[in-house]
Design a protein around this motif. Structure first.
Motif, PDB file in Angstrom:
ATOM      1  N   SER A 293       0.819  -1.208   0.000  1.00  0.00           N
ATOM      2  CA  SER A 293       0.000   0.000   0.000  1.00  0.00           C
ATOM      3  C   SER A 293       0.860   1.268   0.000  1.00  0.00           C
ATOM      4  O   SER A 293       1.917   1.329   0.630  1.00  0.00           O
ATOM      5  CB  SER A 293      -0.908   0.013   1.231  1.00  0.00           C
ATOM      6  OG  SER A 293      -1.604   1.247   1.321  1.00  0.00           O
ATOM      7  N   THR A 295       0.124   3.914   1.486  1.00  0.00           N
ATOM      8  CA  THR A 295       0.108   4.476   2.838  1.00  0.00           C
ATOM      9  C   THR A 295       0.719   3.508   3.854  1.00  0.00           C
ATOM     10  O   THR A 295       0.673   3.762   5.057  1.00  0.00           O
ATOM     11  CB  THR A 295      -1.334   4.818   3.279  1.00  0.00           C
ATOM     12  OG1 THR A 295      -2.107   3.611   3.342  1.00  0.00           O
ATOM     13  CG2 THR A 295      -1.969   5.788   2.308  1.00  0.00           C
ATOM     14  N   GLY A 296       1.270   2.381   3.335  1.00  0.00           N
ATOM     15  CA  GLY A 296       1.974   1.425   4.179  1.00  0.00           C
ATOM     16  C   GLY A 296       3.456   1.533   3.917  1.00  0.00           C
ATOM     17  O   GLY A 296       4.045   2.601   4.062  1.00  0.00           O
ATOM     18  N   ASP A 298       4.743   0.781   0.867  1.00  0.00           N
ATOM     19  CA  ASP A 298       4.884   1.190  -0.541  1.00  0.00           C
ATOM     20  C   ASP A 298       5.956   0.379  -1.274  1.00  0.00           C
ATOM     21  O   ASP A 298       6.839   0.928  -1.939  1.00  0.00           O
ATOM     22  CB  ASP A 298       5.200   2.678  -0.624  1.00  0.00           C
ATOM     23  CG  ASP A 298       4.937   3.239  -2.026  1.00  0.00           C
ATOM     24  OD1 ASP A 298       4.199   2.596  -2.791  1.00  0.00           O
ATOM     25  OD2 ASP A 298       5.493   4.308  -2.340  1.00  0.00           O
ATOM     26  N   LEU A 417      -9.165   2.232   7.426  1.00  0.00           N
ATOM     27  CA  LEU A 417      -8.809   2.538   6.044  1.00  0.00           C
ATOM     28  C   LEU A 417      -9.916   3.324   5.349  1.00  0.00           C
ATOM     29  O   LEU A 417      -9.644   4.251   4.575  1.00  0.00           O
ATOM     30  CB  LEU A 417      -8.531   1.241   5.278  1.00  0.00           C
ATOM     31  CG  LEU A 417      -7.325   0.420   5.746  1.00  0.00           C
ATOM     32  CD1 LEU A 417      -7.247  -0.886   4.975  1.00  0.00           C
ATOM     33  CD2 LEU A 417      -6.030   1.213   5.586  1.00  0.00           C
ATOM     34  N   SER A 422      -3.942   5.952   7.467  1.00  0.00           N
ATOM     35  CA  SER A 422      -2.907   5.254   6.694  1.00  0.00           C
ATOM     36  C   SER A 422      -2.764   3.815   7.172  1.00  0.00           C
ATOM     37  O   SER A 422      -3.122   3.462   8.298  1.00  0.00           O
ATOM     38  CB  SER A 422      -1.568   5.972   6.843  1.00  0.00           C
ATOM     39  OG  SER A 422      -1.048   5.802   8.150  1.00  0.00           O
ATOM     40  N   TRP A 423      -2.190   2.972   6.280  1.00  0.00           N
ATOM     41  CA  TRP A 423      -1.947   1.581   6.644  1.00  0.00           C
ATOM     42  C   TRP A 423      -0.954   1.508   7.812  1.00  0.00           C
ATOM     43  O   TRP A 423      -1.076   0.658   8.690  1.00  0.00           O
ATOM     44  CB  TRP A 423      -1.406   0.806   5.453  1.00  0.00           C
ATOM     45  CG  TRP A 423      -2.354  -0.235   4.926  1.00  0.00           C
ATOM     46  CD1 TRP A 423      -2.964  -0.260   3.713  1.00  0.00           C
ATOM     47  CD2 TRP A 423      -2.783  -1.423   5.607  1.00  0.00           C
ATOM     48  NE1 TRP A 423      -3.761  -1.379   3.588  1.00  0.00           N
ATOM     49  CE2 TRP A 423      -3.666  -2.117   4.741  1.00  0.00           C
ATOM     50  CE3 TRP A 423      -2.530  -1.973   6.860  1.00  0.00           C
ATOM     51  CZ2 TRP A 423      -4.276  -3.325   5.082  1.00  0.00           C
ATOM     52  CZ3 TRP A 423      -3.140  -3.173   7.215  1.00  0.00           C
ATOM     53  CH2 TRP A 423      -4.000  -3.831   6.329  1.00  0.00           C
ATOM     54  N   ASN A 424       0.036   2.368   7.831  1.00  0.00           N
ATOM     55  CA  ASN A 424       1.027   2.349   8.918  1.00  0.00           C
ATOM     56  C   ASN A 424       0.370   2.592  10.278  1.00  0.00           C
ATOM     57  O   ASN A 424       0.622   1.866  11.249  1.00  0.00           O
ATOM     58  CB  ASN A 424       2.113   3.394   8.665  1.00  0.00           C
ATOM     59  CG  ASN A 424       3.153   2.927   7.663  1.00  0.00           C
ATOM     60  OD1 ASN A 424       3.359   1.733   7.479  1.00  0.00           O
ATOM     61  ND2 ASN A 424       3.807   3.876   7.003  1.00  0.00           N
ATOM     62  N   THR A 425      -0.466   3.622  10.363  1.00  0.00           N
ATOM     63  CA  THR A 425      -1.145   3.928  11.621  1.00  0.00           C
ATOM     64  C   THR A 425      -2.132   2.821  11.987  1.00  0.00           C
ATOM     65  O   THR A 425      -2.250   2.434  13.158  1.00  0.00           O
ATOM     66  CB  THR A 425      -1.883   5.274  11.518  1.00  0.00           C
ATOM     67  OG1 THR A 425      -0.943   6.308  11.208  1.00  0.00           O
ATOM     68  CG2 THR A 425      -2.586   5.610  12.818  1.00  0.00           C
ATOM     69  N   THR A 426      -2.829   2.302  10.975  1.00  0.00           N
ATOM     70  CA  THR A 426      -3.780   1.211  11.197  1.00  0.00           C
ATOM     71  C   THR A 426      -3.070  -0.013  11.770  1.00  0.00           C
ATOM     72  O   THR A 426      -3.567  -0.665  12.701  1.00  0.00           O
ATOM     73  CB  THR A 426      -4.485   0.842   9.878  1.00  0.00           C
ATOM     74  OG1 THR A 426      -5.241   1.971   9.415  1.00  0.00           O
ATOM     75  CG2 THR A 426      -5.416  -0.341  10.068  1.00  0.00           C
TER      76      THR A 426
END
Length: 456
Positions: A293, A295-296, A298, A417, A422-426
C-alpha cells in the motif's frame, strides 16, 4: 467393589513409538498444506481484488466475512472430534482444505456471472477452509495425547514441546510455499492456478491418514463409558483407572468446557489467542496489503512476496526456539515473552522509512519470529490445559477465537482505512497494541511445571 468374572474387559489401547513418529510426520505435512491453502487467499487478495475491481476497504470487508465463516467452521469441528475421534477429525479437515482450494479456483468465474451470487459462493467456499485452519487444534490435541503415551521419561518429557514445535513449524513452511507458488505460478495462470495446485498435496495427506492410529486416551475413555452405560460400573471404573482416564464428567463437551479447570483455560488462553490474532491478521494475512500500500510500506508486489518468503523462513526458527524454550521455562511464560517482543518488533518495522528495505525485512522477520513462534508452545499448552473429555472442544474454541480476533481486527482495519487512516497507523493501532495486550492476558492461565506429563 467387585468385578464380575462374566464381563469381558476391553483391551487397553496403546501406541508404539513408531506409531507416534508416523503420526508426527503426517500431522506435520497435513498442517503445512492446510496453511498453504489458508495463507494463499490472503497473499493473493490484492490481485484478486484488482481483478474484481474492489477497493482496499472492500477487499478487507470480504476477508472479514471469510474469517467469520472460518471461525464458525473451526469452532464446530471441536465438539465433533470429541465424539468421533481425533484420527477421523484430522482426515475430515484435510479433505475440507482440498475442497476449499478446488472451489476457490472457480470463484472468480462465479463472481463474473453474478456478482452477488458469486460473492456468496466465495464466502461459503473460504468458510470451508476453516476445516484446514481448525486442524492445528486437532493436531495439538492428538499429538499431546500420543506424546504422553511414549515420551514418559523425564528427559523425553522435556523434549515434547520441541518435537511438537517442528510439527507446528508447518505454518511458516506452508506460508513460504504459498508465497513461492504465487511467485512462480501467478505469471503463468493467475490466482486460479495457484489454488488448483494446492488441491493435490491435500489429497495425498488424506490418503496418508490411513496410517494414523487413534489416540489411546480417547479410545480407552470411550471403552470405559460403554461399560458404564451397559451398567457395569465397577468394571468401567477399574478399566478407566488402568487406562489413566477419568469418566466422572459425562456431560456434553461443549457444556463441560465451561466448568472447573477448563473454564480458566478457555478464558485466559482464549482471550490471549484472540488478541494475538489481531497481529496475525495485520502482519501475516494482510501482510502483502500492508507492504504494497502507498500508505503502508509502498513496496512492489513482487518484492513484497520475496519479503514474505524471507520473513516466514525466519518464523520457522521461531517455532523451534519457542518450542525449545517452553520445555525449559514453561509454555505460558514463553508465549507471553514472545508476543511482547513481537509487538515491539512490528512497531519498529512500522516506524522504519519505506526506502530502508533491509531494516524493514529485519524488523518484519523479528516480528514474525516472536509472533508466530509462540504458537508452537501455545497449541501444546492448550492440550495440557484440558482433560480428555473436553480437550478437542476446548482447543477448538480457543483456536476459533483466533478467527474471532481476526474478524474484529478486520472490521477495525476496514473502518480505519475507510476513514482515510494510513496503513502504517492502522497497523500500529490494530496490530501492535493488541499483540502486546495478549502477552499480558496469557499470564492469567495456569502455568504447568516444565517436563510435567498430563495423561488424563
Amino acid at each position: 467393589m467387585t468385578i464380575s468374572p462374566t464381563i469381558r474387559m476391553p483391551e487397553l489401547h496403546q501406541v508404539t513409538l513408531k506409531d507416534v513418529r508416523v503420526a508426527t510426520w503426517i500431522c506435520f505435512f497435513a498442517w503445512t498444506f492446510a496453511v498453504y491453502d489458508f495463507v494463499l487467499f490472503g497473499n493473493l487478495l490484492p490481485s484478486f481484488a484488482a481483478d474484481m475491481g474492489w477497493t482496499e476497504a472492500q477487499s478487507t470487508t470480504v476477508n472479514t466475512w471469510v474469517t467469520v465463516g472460518t471461525a464458525v467452521v473451526a469452532f464446530g469441528i471441536g465438539p465433533i472430534v470429541d465424539k468421533i475421534g481425533r484420527r477421523k477429525g484430522i482426515i475430515i479437515s484435510v479433505i475440507g482444505a482440498a475442497v476449499a482450494s478446488a472451489l476457490t479456483a472457480v470463484a472468480g468465474w462465479a463472481i463474473g456471472l453474478s456478482a452477488g451470487i458469486g460473492l456468496v459462493f466465495l464466502l461459503l467456499v473460504r468458510s470451508v477452509a476453516g476445516l484446514g485452519y481448525g486442524e492445528q487444534a486437532l493436531n495439538a490435541t492428538y499429538l499431546n495425547e500420543l506424546f504422553a503415551q511414549v515420551y514418559t521419561s523425564p528427559e523425553q518429557a522435556k523434549r515434547r514441546g520441541f518435537i511438537y514445535s517442528m510439527v507446528q513449524s508447518g505454518w511458516p513452511i506452508g506460508s513460504v510455499i504459498a508465497a513461492a507458488s504465487v511467485y512462480v505460478l501467478f505469471p503463468i495462470g493467475g490466482w486460479a492456478l495457484c489454488f488448483v495446485v494446492a488441491v493435490f498435496p491435500a489429497i495425498f495427506i488424506a490418503i496418508a491418514g490411513i496410517w494414523l492410529k487413534e489416540s489411546p486416551q480417547f479410545k480407552n475413555r470411550k471403552a470405559a463409558l460403554e461399560l458404564l452405560r451397559a451398567g457395569h460400573v465397577a468394571e468401567a471404573r477399574a478399566f478407566a483407572a488402568a487406562a489413566g482416564v477419568s469418566i466422572e464428567e459425562q456431560t456434553a463437551p461443549l457444556s463441560a468446557v465451561f466448568k472447573g479447570e477448563s473454564l480458566r483455560a478457555v478464558v485466559c488462553i482464549g482471550l490471549g489467542f484472540t488478541l494475538s490474532w489481531f497481529g496475525v491478521l495485520v502482519f501475516v494475512i494482510l501482510g502483502t496489503s500492508l507492504l504494497t500500500s502507498a500508505t503502508g510500506k509502498d513496496i512492489d508486489f513482487s518484492d513484497s512476496l520475496l519479503i514474505l518468503m524471507i520473513s516466514n523462513g525466519t518464523a520457522f526458527f521461531g517455532y523451534l526456539f519457542h518450542g525449545w524454550l517452553g520445555d525449559r521455562i514453561g509454555r505460558r511464560n514463553t508465549i507471553a515473552l514472545g508476543w511482547l517482543l513481537a509487538g515491539l518488533s512490528f512497531a519498529a518495522m512500522v516506524w522504519t522509512p519505506s526506502e530502508q528495505s533491509v531494516l524493514i525485512i529485519v524488523w518484519y522477520s523479528a516480528g514474525l519470529f516472536f509472533l508466530i513462534g509462540p504458537f508452537a508452545a501455545l497449541l501444546f499448552f492448550n492440550g495440557e490445559s484440558f482433560p480428555v473429555h473436553t480437550r478437542a472442544t476446548g482447543g477448538a474454541i480457543i483456536n476459533a477465537g483466533g478467527q474471532v480476533g481476526a474478524v474484529i481486527a478486520g472490521i477495525l482495519v476496514t473502518a480505519s482505512l475507510g476513514a482515510g487512516v494510513s496503513w502504517n497507523t492502522t497497523a500500529m493501532l490494530w496490530g501492535v497494541v493488541p499483540t502486546v495486550i495478549a502477552a499480558v492476558v496469557i499470564l492469567g492461565a495456569r502455568s504447568l511445571p516444565p517436563g510435567a506429563v498430563r495423561v488424563d
